[in-house]
Write a protein that holds these residues in place. Structure first.
Motif, PDB file in Angstrom:
ATOM      1  N   LEU A  75      13.124   3.876  19.104  1.00 33.09           N
ATOM      2  CA  LEU A  75      13.188   4.382  20.552  1.00 33.09           C
ATOM      3  C   LEU A  75      12.524   3.859  21.911  1.00 33.09           C
ATOM      4  CD1 LEU A  75      12.806   8.684  20.264  1.00 33.09           C
ATOM      5  CD2 LEU A  75      13.904   7.633  21.513  1.00 33.09           C
ATOM      6  N   ALA A  76      12.867   3.503  22.220  1.00 37.92           N
ATOM      7  CA  ALA A  76      12.157   1.710  22.609  1.00 37.92           C
ATOM      8  C   ALA A  76      12.672   1.085  24.185  1.00 37.92           C
ATOM      9  CB  ALA A  76      12.547   0.730  21.888  1.00 37.92           C
ATOM     10  N   SER A  77      11.301   1.171  24.913  1.00 37.69           N
ATOM     11  CA  SER A  77      11.586   0.534  26.332  1.00 37.69           C
ATOM     12  C   SER A  77      11.693  -0.774  25.933  1.00 37.69           C
ATOM     13  CB  SER A  77      10.362   0.745  27.345  1.00 37.69           C
ATOM     14  OG  SER A  77       9.259   1.315  26.366  1.00 37.69           O
ATOM     15  N   LEU A 129       7.173  -6.488  18.691  1.00 40.51           N
ATOM     16  CA  LEU A 129       8.625  -8.067  18.281  1.00 40.51           C
ATOM     17  C   LEU A 129       7.264  -9.116  17.487  1.00 40.51           C
ATOM     18  CD1 LEU A 129      11.045  -9.358  19.083  1.00 40.51           C
ATOM     19  CD2 LEU A 129      10.141  -9.701  21.190  1.00 40.51           C
ATOM     20  N   PHE A 130       7.877  -9.896  16.820  1.00 41.98           N
ATOM     21  CA  PHE A 130       6.867 -10.529  16.069  1.00 41.98           C
ATOM     22  C   PHE A 130       8.309 -12.005  15.875  1.00 41.98           C
ATOM     23  CE2 PHE A 130       8.371 -10.664  11.477  1.00 41.98           C
ATOM     24  CZ  PHE A 130       8.552  -8.946  11.386  1.00 41.98           C
ATOM     25  N   ALA A 131       7.400 -12.918  15.660  1.00 40.75           N
ATOM     26  CA  ALA A 131       8.766 -14.177  15.940  1.00 40.75           C
ATOM     27  C   ALA A 131       9.195 -14.119  13.771  1.00 40.75           C
ATOM     28  CB  ALA A 131       8.207 -15.690  15.960  1.00 40.75           C
ATOM     29  N   SER A 153       3.644  -3.954  32.126  1.00 40.44           N
ATOM     30  CA  SER A 153       2.273  -4.658  31.804  1.00 40.44           C
ATOM     31  C   SER A 153       1.502  -4.955  30.390  1.00 40.44           C
ATOM     32  CB  SER A 153       1.318  -4.357  32.350  1.00 40.44           C
ATOM     33  OG  SER A 153       1.013  -3.359  33.607  1.00 40.44           O
ATOM     34  N   GLY A 154       1.323  -3.311  29.923  1.00 43.61           N
ATOM     35  CA  GLY A 154       1.035  -3.117  28.535  1.00 43.61           C
ATOM     36  C   GLY A 154       1.213  -4.703  27.687  1.00 43.61           C
ATOM     37  N   PHE A 174       4.279  -3.820  22.394  1.00 46.50           N
ATOM     38  CA  PHE A 174       4.646  -2.953  23.182  1.00 46.50           C
ATOM     39  C   PHE A 174       4.213  -1.592  23.082  1.00 46.50           C
ATOM     40  CE2 PHE A 174       8.298  -6.041  24.511  1.00 46.50           C
ATOM     41  CZ  PHE A 174       8.143  -7.023  23.811  1.00 46.50           C
ATOM     42  N   PRO A 175       3.654  -1.160  24.203  1.00 42.54           N
ATOM     43  CA  PRO A 175       3.050   0.103  23.718  1.00 42.54           C
ATOM     44  C   PRO A 175       3.659   1.335  24.744  1.00 42.54           C
ATOM     45  CG  PRO A 175       2.369  -0.436  25.957  1.00 42.54           C
ATOM     46  CD  PRO A 175       2.997  -1.490  25.233  1.00 42.54           C
ATOM     47  N   GLU A 176       3.378   2.291  24.098  1.00 49.13           N
ATOM     48  CA  GLU A 176       4.260   3.509  24.238  1.00 49.13           C
ATOM     49  C   GLU A 176       5.365   3.743  23.865  1.00 49.13           C
ATOM     50  OE1 GLU A 176       2.887   6.512  26.207  1.00 49.13           O
ATOM     51  OE2 GLU A 176       1.963   5.443  25.250  1.00 49.13           O
TER      52      GLU A 176
END
Ligand SMILES: Cc1cc2nc3c(=O)[nH]c(=O)nc-3n(C[C@H](O)[C@H](O)[C@H](O)COP(=O)(O)OP(=O)(O)OC[C@H]3O[C@@H](n4cnc5c(N)ncnc54)[C@H](O)[C@@H]3O)c2cc1C
Ligand code: FES
Length: 508
Positions: A75-77, A129-131, A153-154, A174-176
């Motif tokens: 579940l991603a924003s 998210l990683f390269a 901004s987080g 990415f938080p939350e």
């Protein structure tokens, strides 16, 4: 029948019983008819029932056994197609609206599972998210800049908590974000909809949706009809639209494995990399000693590959290289995502209709899009303002995505041209048990399958949606249409929209 009848079983399907529901056996009336019982259809039904609307939900197969049963359930924003690309295509304002709608969708799931006491393993966590290689660092630089310009901004640089990749590999946190068990959640929504007076019917294929005299009329294959003030077509890919929306999105098959991993040996988070197609990873609690590690990727355009076993092998090798403590896969399954040409789902009034609504174009974010869709369509149906509706309008044309539009739409002429080429087989005698293939007979192309007992099943190879040639999928033992993503069983029955008519009968 629906995707429940394809051969592979997801971790979710294996761990949650089907909710039993009867087929529709009479005509009916409701404020709103919802076609489809995935995350989109059930979330919309839930919202409307909470508003006191009478709601009927119809599904062509078992309830909650469409693509939502085959997801990986991140579940991603965060946006898998990247916010910096979305800003280039749609501008800062629309990208900001999109972000806000996705954050609201995650908050909505969080709130519903808490207030309705749906025990669905929901957890808020970070996304990484990683390269995929040192060369991809610039993608992350653009992405963090885009996120900050939108007010996300987080989002911050961090060390990837995966020992085998190494701390020097560039990574954004990415938080939350969140994860859940999608079928535990959907079964919870079904319970709430039934409690609130909603009526749900399984094994009830819808064959037409019409607008007449201000009413939506939904007709089923078994001859009944539902009359409603509004109808929502939440069939993942719309069954009521012959071509308009379908030219703006393309179907991709994607693959997932689930393996056991010692508990707490991997940080509970969402992970995905910068490859195209990308790998996606998350955990699911199992018992005191183990978690499930869920790893997905290896996507290809639907109907354009039949090397699924190799893809599962490559996925397993990639997973082993990153998580060597894992065991061998216990589940391996596939599903399909619809990729919109300009990255955003299509949610709103069906083009040309006042009271018929669609939600489609899910991409890898179909869960949050389905929930965002439930908030948007609730407001449109109840004639309220919704700040995000404009961003998702199904009738939009994105001039800046014209290149993608043209390249995705080359599939259809190529597939139609296949009607005039030879078959893959010169005779059905070449088919071994368990195999399928295309064979030419006079002017027709036939889809032939020999079952494990040696019996031959032959249907026309012409997709009943818009006439493309279907292709054999040996992993799921079904026929896939490359044009707009319909799937058919070996007996020709549609398993996945947009098609709703079976492949025509044919004889060898
Ligand atoms: C492997 C995989 C991984 C994914 N990972 C993620 C992820 O991590 N995060 C994320 O957000 N998204 C992800 N997605 C996408 C997401 O899972 C889907 O977009 C989403 O579940 C689609 O939900 P839906 O309600 O639109 O469709 P579905 O769940 O497919 O529901 C549609 C329903 O409509 C019914 N139907 C179809 N035709 C008819 C008809 N004629 N009459 C009646 N009923 C009909 C079907 O039977 C089905 O039950 C993933 C997808 C896959 C396949
Ligand atoms: S899905 Fe459209 S032609 Fe097959």
């Amino acid at each position: 029948m629906n995707l429940n009848c394809e051969r592979s079983l997801s971790l979710w399907m294996a761990t949650v019983p089907e909710h039993q529901a009867q087929p529709l056996a009479t005509n009916g009336q409701a404020d709103v008819a919802v076609v489809g019982s995935g995350i989109a259809g059930l979330s919309i039904a839930y919202e409307l029932c909470r508003e006191g609307q009478s709601v009927i939900v119809l599904d062509r197969g078992a309830l909650a056994r469409g693509m939502t049963a085959r997801t990986s359930a991140h579940l991603a924003s965060a946006l898998d197609d990247f916010y910096h690309k979305l800003i280039d295509l749609r501008g800062l304002d629309e990208a900001r609206h999109y972000l806000h709608s996705q954050v609201a969708a995650l908050d909505r799931v969080d709130r519903i599972q808490a207030t309705e006491e749906i025990d669905c393993d929901f957890r808020r966590l970070d996304g990484y998210l990683f390269a995929a290689s040192d060369d991809d660092g610039s993608i992350l630089e653009r992405e963090i800049g885009a996120c900050h310009s939108l007010g996300f901004s987080g989002v911050a640089w961090d060390a990837l908590p995966v020992a085998e990749v190494g701390p020097e590999r560039r990574c954004l946190r990415f938080p939350e974000q969140a994860r859940f068990h999608p079928l535990k959640y959907l079964n919870g929504l079904i319970r709430c909809v039934e409690r609130d007076g909603g009526r749900l019917y399984a094994e009830t294929p819808v064959v037409s949706v019409e607008e007449k005299g201000g009413e939506a009329i939904v007709r089923t294959r078994n001859g009944y009809e539902i009359r409603a003030r509004a109808a929502v077509i939440a069939t993942n890919s719309p069954i009521n639209d012959w071509i308009a929306i379908h030219t703006k999105q393309a179907p991709y098959r994607t693959y997932v494995i689930a393996v056991r991993i010692p508990s707490a040996s991997v940080v509970d988070a969402l992970y995905w990399d910068t490859l195209d197609p990308y790998h996606y990873v998350r955990l699911q609690p199992l018992d005191a000693e183990h978690d499930w590690l869920i790893v997905g990727g290896e996507d290809h355009k639907t109907g354009q590959a039949d090397d699924q076993r190799d893809r599962i092998t490559r996925l397993t090798e990639w997973a082993k290289a990153h998580f060597p403590q894992m065991s061998d896969p216990e589940y391996a399954w596939s599903g399909q995502v619809m990729e919109p040409v300009d990255h955003l789902a299509y949610i709103g009034r069906n083009p040309g209709n006042e009271n018929i609504f669609v939600v489609t174009g899910d991409s890898g974010e179909g869960l949050s899009n389905g929930v965002a869709g439930s908030l948007i369509l609730r407001d449109l149906i109840l004639k309220r303002d919704n700040a995000w509706a404009g961003v998702y309008q199904p009738n939009r044309i994105s001039i800046s995505a014209a290149g993608e539009y043209i390249s995705e739409n080359l599939t259809m002429p190529a597939s139609l041209a296949e009607h005039f080429t030879g078959g893959e087989l010169s005779s059905v005698d070449e088919l071994k048990p368990g195999d399928g293939g295309l064979v030419r007979r006079g002017a027709a192309k036939l889809a032939a399958y020999r079952d494990d007992g040696g019996e031959l099943h032959v249907r026309s190879a012409t997709c009943t949606h818009a006439g493309c040639v279907v292709h054999w999928n040996g992993f799921e033992r079904c026929w896939d249409c490359p044009c707009h993503g319909s799937h058919f069983s070996v007996d020709g029955e549609p398993l996945n929209a947009p098609a709703f008519k079976p492949l025509a009968a044919a004889h060898e």
